[in-house]
Write an enzyme that holds these catalytic residues in place. Structure first.
Site, PDB file in Angstrom:
ATOM      1  N   TYR A 251     -69.547  19.746 174.124  1.00  0.00           N
ATOM      2  CA  TYR A 251     -70.683  20.298 174.881  1.00  0.00           C
ATOM      3  C   TYR A 251     -71.993  19.776 174.284  1.00  0.00           C
ATOM      4  CZ  TYR A 251     -68.537  23.621 178.171  1.00  0.00           C
ATOM      5  OH  TYR A 251     -67.854  24.189 179.220  1.00  0.00           O
TER       6      TYR A 251
ATOM      7  N   GLY B 207     -67.422  44.173 165.295  1.00  0.00           N
ATOM      8  CA  GLY B 207     -66.479  43.856 164.220  1.00  0.00           C
ATOM      9  C   GLY B 207     -67.143  43.925 162.854  1.00  0.00           C
TER      10      GLY B 207
ATOM     11  N   VAL C   3     -64.634  38.555 176.048  1.00  0.00           N
ATOM     12  CA  VAL C   3     -65.315  37.245 176.052  1.00  0.00           C
ATOM     13  C   VAL C   3     -64.541  36.202 176.864  1.00  0.00           C
ATOM     14  CG1 VAL C   3     -64.246  36.274 173.948  1.00  0.00           C
ATOM     15  CG2 VAL C   3     -66.629  35.746 174.462  1.00  0.00           C
TER      16      VAL C   3
ATOM     17  N   TYR D 214     -54.280  31.083 165.993  1.00  0.00           N
ATOM     18  CA  TYR D 214     -55.627  31.219 165.426  1.00  0.00           C
ATOM     19  C   TYR D 214     -56.158  29.851 165.011  1.00  0.00           C
ATOM     20  CZ  TYR D 214     -59.322  33.109 162.341  1.00  0.00           C
ATOM     21  OH  TYR D 214     -60.519  33.412 161.730  1.00  0.00           O
TER      22      TYR D 214
HETATM   23  P1  NAD Z   1     -63.184  41.340 163.076  1.00  0.00           P
HETATM   24  O1  NAD Z   1     -61.796  41.376 163.609  1.00  0.00           O
HETATM   25  O2  NAD Z   1     -63.705  42.518 162.355  1.00  0.00           O
HETATM   26  O3  NAD Z   1     -64.220  40.994 164.229  1.00  0.00           O
HETATM   27  C1  NAD Z   1     -63.885  40.333 165.419  1.00  0.00           C
HETATM   28  C2  NAD Z   1     -64.517  41.108 166.576  1.00  0.00           C
HETATM   29  O4  NAD Z   1     -64.254  40.418 167.801  1.00  0.00           O
HETATM   30  C3  NAD Z   1     -63.927  42.509 166.731  1.00  0.00           C
HETATM   31  O5  NAD Z   1     -64.951  43.458 166.906  1.00  0.00           O
HETATM   32  C4  NAD Z   1     -63.060  42.402 167.995  1.00  0.00           C
HETATM   33  O6  NAD Z   1     -62.917  43.635 168.660  1.00  0.00           O
HETATM   34  C5  NAD Z   1     -63.828  41.361 168.783  1.00  0.00           C
HETATM   35  N1  NAD Z   1     -62.993  40.653 169.745  1.00  0.00           N
HETATM   36  C6  NAD Z   1     -61.767  40.112 169.561  1.00  0.00           C
HETATM   37  N2  NAD Z   1     -61.341  39.537 170.698  1.00  0.00           N
HETATM   38  C7  NAD Z   1     -62.328  39.721 171.613  1.00  0.00           C
HETATM   39  C8  NAD Z   1     -62.477  39.377 172.997  1.00  0.00           C
HETATM   40  N3  NAD Z   1     -61.524  38.707 173.632  1.00  0.00           N
HETATM   41  N4  NAD Z   1     -63.603  39.734 173.633  1.00  0.00           N
HETATM   42  C9  NAD Z   1     -64.591  40.412 172.986  1.00  0.00           C
HETATM   43  N5  NAD Z   1     -64.495  40.780 171.692  1.00  0.00           N
HETATM   44  C10 NAD Z   1     -63.378  40.427 171.019  1.00  0.00           C
HETATM   45  O7  NAD Z   1     -63.269  40.037 162.138  1.00  0.00           O
HETATM   46  P2  NAD Z   1     -64.490  39.404 161.344  1.00  0.00           P
HETATM   47  O8  NAD Z   1     -64.014  39.145 159.971  1.00  0.00           O
HETATM   48  O9  NAD Z   1     -65.726  40.160 161.564  1.00  0.00           O
HETATM   49  O10 NAD Z   1     -64.590  37.988 162.055  1.00  0.00           O
HETATM   50  C11 NAD Z   1     -65.649  37.623 162.918  1.00  0.00           C
HETATM   51  C12 NAD Z   1     -65.512  36.144 163.282  1.00  0.00           C
HETATM   52  O11 NAD Z   1     -65.631  35.358 162.086  1.00  0.00           O
HETATM   53  C13 NAD Z   1     -64.166  35.786 163.916  1.00  0.00           C
HETATM   54  O12 NAD Z   1     -64.362  34.871 164.952  1.00  0.00           O
HETATM   55  C14 NAD Z   1     -63.405  35.146 162.781  1.00  0.00           C
HETATM   56  O13 NAD Z   1     -62.462  34.207 163.234  1.00  0.00           O
HETATM   57  C15 NAD Z   1     -64.518  34.495 161.973  1.00  0.00           C
HETATM   58  N6  NAD Z   1     -64.114  34.326 160.577  1.00  0.00           N
HETATM   59  C16 NAD Z   1     -64.082  35.388 159.719  1.00  0.00           C
HETATM   60  C17 NAD Z   1     -63.648  35.212 158.414  1.00  0.00           C
HETATM   61  C18 NAD Z   1     -63.612  36.336 157.422  1.00  0.00           C
HETATM   62  O14 NAD Z   1     -63.113  36.110 156.316  1.00  0.00           O
HETATM   63  N7  NAD Z   1     -64.119  37.518 157.684  1.00  0.00           N
HETATM   64  C19 NAD Z   1     -63.222  33.944 157.989  1.00  0.00           C
HETATM   65  C20 NAD Z   1     -63.244  32.904 158.900  1.00  0.00           C
HETATM   66  C21 NAD Z   1     -63.708  33.089 160.182  1.00  0.00           C
END
Ligand code: NAD
Ligand code: UDP
Length: 325
Positions: free
Chosen positions: A161, A14, A61, A147
């Site tokens: 945990y 991601g 996952v 979410y």
């Molecule tokens: P993103 O959507 O680019 O990355 C998420 C990745 O997780 C993707 O590659 C997707 O294919 C993978 N994924 C989703 N469901 C999955 C599953 N069931 N099994 C395996 N892989 C799975 O988003 P991001 O911005 O890179 O976010 C990464 C993490 O950071 C996330 O958990 C998100 O909630 C958290 N987050 C991001 C932000 C932001 O602003 N970018 C803010 C708050 C939290």
């Protein structure tokens, strides 16, 4: 010879995961990226596939997995509202079952865990700016709930945990983070505005554009991850106790607060050749009105603060998306 530390990055293909994999490799780690490619893409890690210390595993996952790692970074979950709302049950499963699988593996193998939580756990906040001790204002049955509540449950699992089994877990509540490697169709506001401006399409401003967000450039966030994971557990436990936090959780974000209209105007200013016009569309349901992190705790614990202002980060991100045109 020192053995390289082994890290697992769930969601490694991601936006943020791909930056984290790169940074860990540059620090000498052996890195395994796990991803089901729901919102991520192999393009983000294409150049890493040749690297001996890097491997990619196509895996969901929500299904159990095994491996001996020193550190697990749990990022697997779609993060953009349009994507996490597409399949809300899967979103909740990714957060909750995914978190349990990560924590069970950590329990069996004594791996340290860094979990990516979110400012969304504060919902539409009634406290401003948001501090870690604020419990939030969240709708349990709305379109964002899969979410928000999934991430809240993941936090509860991390806390339990740790308390019940002593798993070393550290949580980061991330506020809107942006940068290169965001998917062009990601749907979040910065990538949308840049792609629209570069394609001379309408800039879709939801509501009247007066809602605010605080935008953090990805490199600043990755710096915080690395510093957090490098701390001794004793330091973290003492910090949790000193601040009566209940569990190891800190906000990370850039406290600069902008209205979404200001963001649209700044994007157009940085793409002066664009003929795009701002158009107003209805505000999505449960869209938070204001969001800004209080990062006092992160500053104290990590001796960290973001260094890249919005104007600079936006310009780096525009340069990345320009290459697609
Ligand atoms: P993103 O959507 O680019 O990355 C998420 C990745 O997780 C993707 O590659 C997707 O294919 C993978 N994924 C989703 N469901 C999955 C599953 N069931 N099994 C395996 N892989 C799975 O988003 P991001 O911005 O890179 O976010 C990464 C993490 O950071 C996330 O958990 C998100 O909630 C958290 N987050 C991001 C932000 C932001 O602003 N970018 C803010 C708050 C939290
Ligand atoms: N937004 C917008 N136009 C878009 C996409 C988003 O005006 O094309 C708004 C959205 O309504 C929200 C803010 O920008 O108020 C941030 O949205 P995003 O989806 O990036 O993240 P959120 O912080 O809401 O999870």
């Amino acid at each position: 010879m020192m053995l390289a530390k082994k890290a697992l990055v769930t969601g490694g293909a991601g936006f943020l995961g791909s930056h984290l994999c790169r940074r860990l490799l540059s620090l000498g780690y052996e890195v395994t990226a796990m991803d089901n490619l729901f919102t991520g893409t192999k393009n983000n890690i294409y150049d890493l596939l040749e690297e001996k210390r890097f491997s990619f595993v196509l895996h969901d996952v929500t299904q159990p997995f095994w491996g001996q790692f020193d550190e697990i970074y749990n990022l697997a979950c779609p993060a953009s509202p349009i994507h996490y709302q597409k399949n809300p049950v899967e979103t909740m499963k990714s957060s909750v079952l995914g978190m349990m699988n990560v924590l069970d593996l950590a329990l069996k193998t004594k791996a340290k865990v860094l979990h990516t939580s979110t400012s969304e756990i504060y919902g539409d906040p009634l406290v401003h700016p948001q501090v870690e001790s604020y419990w939030g204002n969240v709708n349990t049955i709305g379109i964002r709930s899969c979410y928000d509540e999934g991430k809240r449950c993941a936090e509860t699992l991390c806390a339990d945990y740790n308390r019940e089994y002593g798993v070393d877990v550290r949580m980061v509540r991330i506020f809107n983070t942006y940068g290169p490697n965001m998917h062009p169709k990601d749907g979040r506001v910065i990538s949308n505005f840049i792609m629209q401006a570069l394609a001379n399409k309408d800039i879709t401003l939801f509501g009247d554009g007066s809602q605010t967000r605080s935008f953090q450039y990805c490199d600043d966030l990755i710096n915080a991850f690395i510093k957090y994971m490098s701390l001794d557990r004793g330091v973290i436990d003492a910090f949790v106790e000193k601040h009566n936090l209940g569990a190891a959780v800190i906000n990370t974000g850039n406290p600069g607060e902008y209205t979404i209209r200001q963001l649209a105007e700044e994007t157009l200013k940085q793409i002066p050749e664009s003929t795009s016009k701002i158009v107003y569309e209805p505000l999505p349901k449960d869209d938070p009105k204001r969001r800004k992190p209080d990062i006092t705790l992160a500053k104290e614990l990590l001796d960290w603060e973001p260094s890249i202002p919005l104007q600079e980060g936006l310009s780096k991100t525009i340069a990345y998306f320009r290459k697609m045109f």
